[in-house]
Design an enzyme around this catalytic site. Structure first.
Site, mmCIF file in Angstrom:
data_model
loop_
_atom_site.group_PDB
_atom_site.id
_atom_site.type_symbol
_atom_site.label_atom_id
_atom_site.label_comp_id
_atom_site.label_asym_id
_atom_site.label_seq_id
_atom_site.Cartn_x
_atom_site.Cartn_y
_atom_site.Cartn_z
ATOM 1 N N HIS A 363 52.061 -66.871 -56.682
ATOM 2 C CA HIS A 363 51.565 -65.650 -57.340
ATOM 3 C C HIS A 363 51.049 -64.547 -56.339
ATOM 4 O O HIS A 363 51.286 -63.635 -56.468
ATOM 5 C CB HIS A 363 50.164 -66.101 -57.966
ATOM 6 C CG HIS A 363 49.481 -64.975 -58.736
ATOM 7 N ND1 HIS A 363 49.460 -64.948 -60.088
ATOM 8 C CD2 HIS A 363 48.609 -64.252 -57.987
ATOM 9 C CE1 HIS A 363 48.632 -63.903 -60.226
ATOM 10 N NE2 HIS A 363 47.802 -63.594 -58.963
ATOM 11 N N GLU A 364 50.478 -65.093 -55.536
ATOM 12 C CA GLU A 364 49.978 -64.167 -54.216
ATOM 13 C C GLU A 364 50.935 -63.651 -53.503
ATOM 14 O O GLU A 364 50.828 -62.326 -53.066
ATOM 15 C CB GLU A 364 48.741 -65.073 -53.371
ATOM 16 C CG GLU A 364 47.792 -65.612 -53.933
ATOM 17 C CD GLU A 364 46.833 -64.505 -54.673
ATOM 18 O OE1 GLU A 364 47.015 -63.242 -54.104
ATOM 19 O OE2 GLU A 364 46.416 -64.428 -55.578
ATOM 20 N N HIS A 451 43.152 -59.245 -64.100
ATOM 21 C CA HIS A 451 43.541 -60.377 -64.343
ATOM 22 C C HIS A 451 43.517 -60.766 -65.729
ATOM 23 O O HIS A 451 44.256 -61.264 -66.517
ATOM 24 C CB HIS A 451 42.560 -61.414 -63.853
ATOM 25 C CG HIS A 451 42.600 -61.520 -62.366
ATOM 26 N ND1 HIS A 451 41.844 -60.758 -61.540
ATOM 27 C CD2 HIS A 451 43.365 -62.144 -61.607
ATOM 28 C CE1 HIS A 451 41.945 -61.098 -60.386
ATOM 29 N NE2 HIS A 451 43.069 -61.961 -60.150
#
EC number: 3.4.24.-
Length: 679
Positions: A363-364, A451
């Site tokens: 994800h990062e 988010h």
């Protein structure tokens, strides 16, 4: 200036105040339907920019700076541009110019909604006043103002503004902050602010999280023969490492652009590369400080492999260079983040729950991919799409890795067990299950974190991939419709293609519908099953569009279309050059999946040697053709650190390329440190 810009792969197109507008170009500068090289593709784009100013919302006094160029196997090309207006950078001024296989203009994707028309570019507020206004809303500890730049803010209505960049630490005391603040240059009002540091967990979920037990140690069975590790989440995994002095090994991956894993040791100021004596890393628990490094290093490798294998992208930036994964950050730091350069992972509560699960790492890293491809901002719809992209590819890497300890799923961050009961942070199939994310699109958004506004993007992707009822979880639609999925591989290819060739920095959900339909048409043809599924999935999350309803049979799918953007291949294994006068060393690079050879192959060479004048350096093509690039000439002190440009357009690109170094004198020694090929 023109020749200098062209040599670096950047071309500025200037439309002067009195310049005439040429007629639309219909020819193909590359010569018919032949696949163009970068120079020909840029020539097409320049011609299109000059001839189609209305399509790019162009006005007098603007300049357009070309960046990435994507060249399809079909011969179509796509060129990204940044814009300046009367010398000022334009936020939201980026666009993509498309040319078809014959070199004709095929449309443009443009970030800004309106052409710019400003009566004056003289601000009423000074840079200092803008910085003072920006500082007022900073939440945390401010350490400095990185700069204030006068810009044109083209989103949503063009106006003169200051972009102020602040640095500091967020309110939690450990997360770094690189905040952008847009301040109206006439009124001093703060228009927008966002942070370039992308954290994994929003503050509301950290506040709500219960004390969580530590991760479960994984079984050590099946440790591979070469470099190996036992991770906290991933269990026994192979690791590519780099040998160092004294027989020790660094957690640096020479097979993947020198991906490097380092430890802060629960501090925040210095990250040191991890080392191990026997190349067997970790014990599966936090008691061995290398265990978290195993998971981060393995996750970075799996992410690299996924994008290279599935999307033909070498490294998240496409430059063949790895990324540093930093573990054991801070004290009881319960988060992970991308800061524009590195990915960083804390150890969680009691420094016992590191956030290095596979989908967290992927994800990062995918935030870096998004920055490199489309530059999606981190606010409004673009912020939600930015987070959705990381969730999508975090899950796709998890599926591709096929690790028995962390099987692929559409739950985000379930393995880190933030809440202590096995719940994930986000649910792609029904985002509202987390209590804050949105299943369905709405506008305007309340003041929500990206988010949570990622929900419609995540929900769309799940419906596109798995459908509303045929996947691993039921996925209720916002309009009560039934959606049939096309499979996650095709869904991921469509999303990547849209991100790569169509999305712009200020992408809205409505435009994302248009752009994913373009991507589906690029890959699979208009009004085929994939195209119709994209329409249905967006409608099912309340994102409407003006695209025509498909009523008849679809177009024949196009031929093979994977983007063939310039690819990088490298060898970073250090190879000793035997002393002369007959010393010789070779370093190989195997090139695969490269359809064409360019006229401007870039060969970057780094050789350390006491006397570069002793050396003869050749690049050898797969067919044996020798290109001499250095013949006993001067280097830079005790090294050769240069990029050479070779015309290899007549050569087959795939196969083994070699860098050969011959030492023609005695006494001075050295080594090939690294070299790379950029197609």
């Amino acid at each position: 200036m023109r020749s200098m810009l062209a040599s670096t792969g950047i071309i500025a197109v200037v439309l002067g105040l009195a310049a005439g507008v040429p007629t639309a170009a219909q020819g193909a500068p590359s010569g018919g339907d032949r696949v163009p090289d970068r120079a020909a593709a840029l020539a097409r784009a320049e011609q299109a920019v000059s001839a189609h100013r209305a399509a790019i919302k162009g006005v007098d006094g603007e300049k357009y700076i070309a960046g990435r160029v994507i060249i399809d196997a079909s011969g179509a090309s796509h060129t990204r541009y940044q814009r300046t207006y009367r010398g000022l950078p334009v936020r939201g001024g980026d666009f993509v110019v498309h040319s078809d296989a014959a070199g004709r203009f095929a449309g443009a994707d443009v970030a800004q909604p309106d052409a710019i028309s400003l009566p004056s570019i003289t601000p009423k507020k000074t840079a200092g006043q803008a910085a003072d206004a920006a500082k007022q809303g900073f939440e945390g500890t401010l350490t400095g103002v990185l700069g204030s730049t006068l810009i044109v803010d083209a989103v949503p209505t063009p106006r003169l503004a200051w972009q102020v960049r602040l640095s500091g630490t967020r309110a939690d005391g450990q997360t770094p902050s690189k905040e952008n603040v847009i301040v109206d240059a006439h009124t001093g009002a703060v228009l927008q602010r966002w942070d370039d540091v992308r954290v994994f967990i929003p503050s509301e979920q950290l506040t709500a999280a219960a004390a969580a037990p530590g991760p479960v140690a994984r079984a050590a069975a099946g440790v591979p023969a070469k470099g190996s590790g036992l991770g906290i989440f991933n269990g026994a995994v192979p690791l590519d490492t780099k040998p160092g002095s004294g027989g020790s090994f660094a957690l640096t991956d020479p097979s993947r652009g020198d991906n490097d894993t380092c430890t802060f040791g629960n501090n925040t100021n210095l990250c040191s590369t991890l080392w191990d004596a026997d190349n067997a890393w970790g014990n599966g628990t936090q008691s061995d400080r290398n265990s978290a490094g195993v998971d981060a290093h393995y996750g970075a490798a799996q992410t690299w492999d996924y994008f290279r294998t599935v999307h033909r992208r070498t490294g998240i930036r496409g430059d063949g260079k790895g990324v540093r994964a930093r573990v054991h950050y801070g004290w009881n730091y319960t988060n992970a983040f991308w800061d524009g350069t590195n990915v960083t992972f804390g150890d969680g509560r009691d420094n016992a729950n590191p956030l290095v699960a596979l989908d967290v790492v992927a994800h990062e890293l995918s935030h870096g991919l998004t920055d490199s491809l489309a530059g999606l901002e981190y606010n409004d719809d673009a912020g939600g799409l930015n987070e959705a992209t990381s969730d999508i590819f975090g899950s796709m890497v998890e599926f591709a890795a096929n690790n028995v300890n962390d099987p692929g799923d559409y739950d985000i961050g379930e393995e880190i067990n933030l809440f202590g009961d096995g719940r994930p942070l986000r649910y792609m199939y029904q985002p509202s299950l987390d209590g804050r994310s949105f299943d369905c699109y709405q506008f305007p958004w309340p003041d929500y974190d990206p988010h949570y506004t990622s929900g419609p993007g995540n929900h769309f992707f799940y419906l596109l991939a798995e459908g509303s009822s045929g996947g691993p979880k039921p996925s209720p639609t916002c309009d009560g419709s039934t959606v049939t999925g096309i499979g996650r591989e095709r869904a991921a290819r469509i999303w990547f293609r849209a991100l790569d060739a169509h999305f712009t920095s200020t992408e809205s959900y409505r435009k994302a519908r248009q752009d994913t339909l373009k991507a589906a048409a690029d890959l699979y043809g208009t009004c085929n099953d994939e195209y119709r599924a994209v329409q249905a999935a967006w409608s099912a999350v309340n994102v409407s569009g003006s695209d025509a309803v498909c009523t008849g049979p679809g177009d024949p799918p196009p031929g093979e279309l994977p983007p063939v953007e310039s690819n990088y291949f490298s060898n970073t294994n250090r190879i000793v050059i035997p002393d002369g006068p007959i010393g010789e060393a070779e370093s190989p690079i195997t090139v695969t999946d490269q359809p064409t050879s360019p006229r401007d192959l870039k060969v970057k060479v780094l050789i350390y040697h006491g006397e570069p004048r002793d050396l003869v350096v050749d690049v050898i093509a797969p067919d044996g053709t020798v290109y001499n690039v250095h013949n006993r000439g001067y280097g830079y002190y005790d090294s050769i650190d240069k990029t050479y440009v070779l015309d290899v357009s007549s050569k087959q690109p795939n196969g083994v390329w070699k860098l050969r170094v011959r030492d023609r004198s005695s006494r001075d020694t050295g080594s090939i440190a690294s070299w790379s090929l950029q197609f």
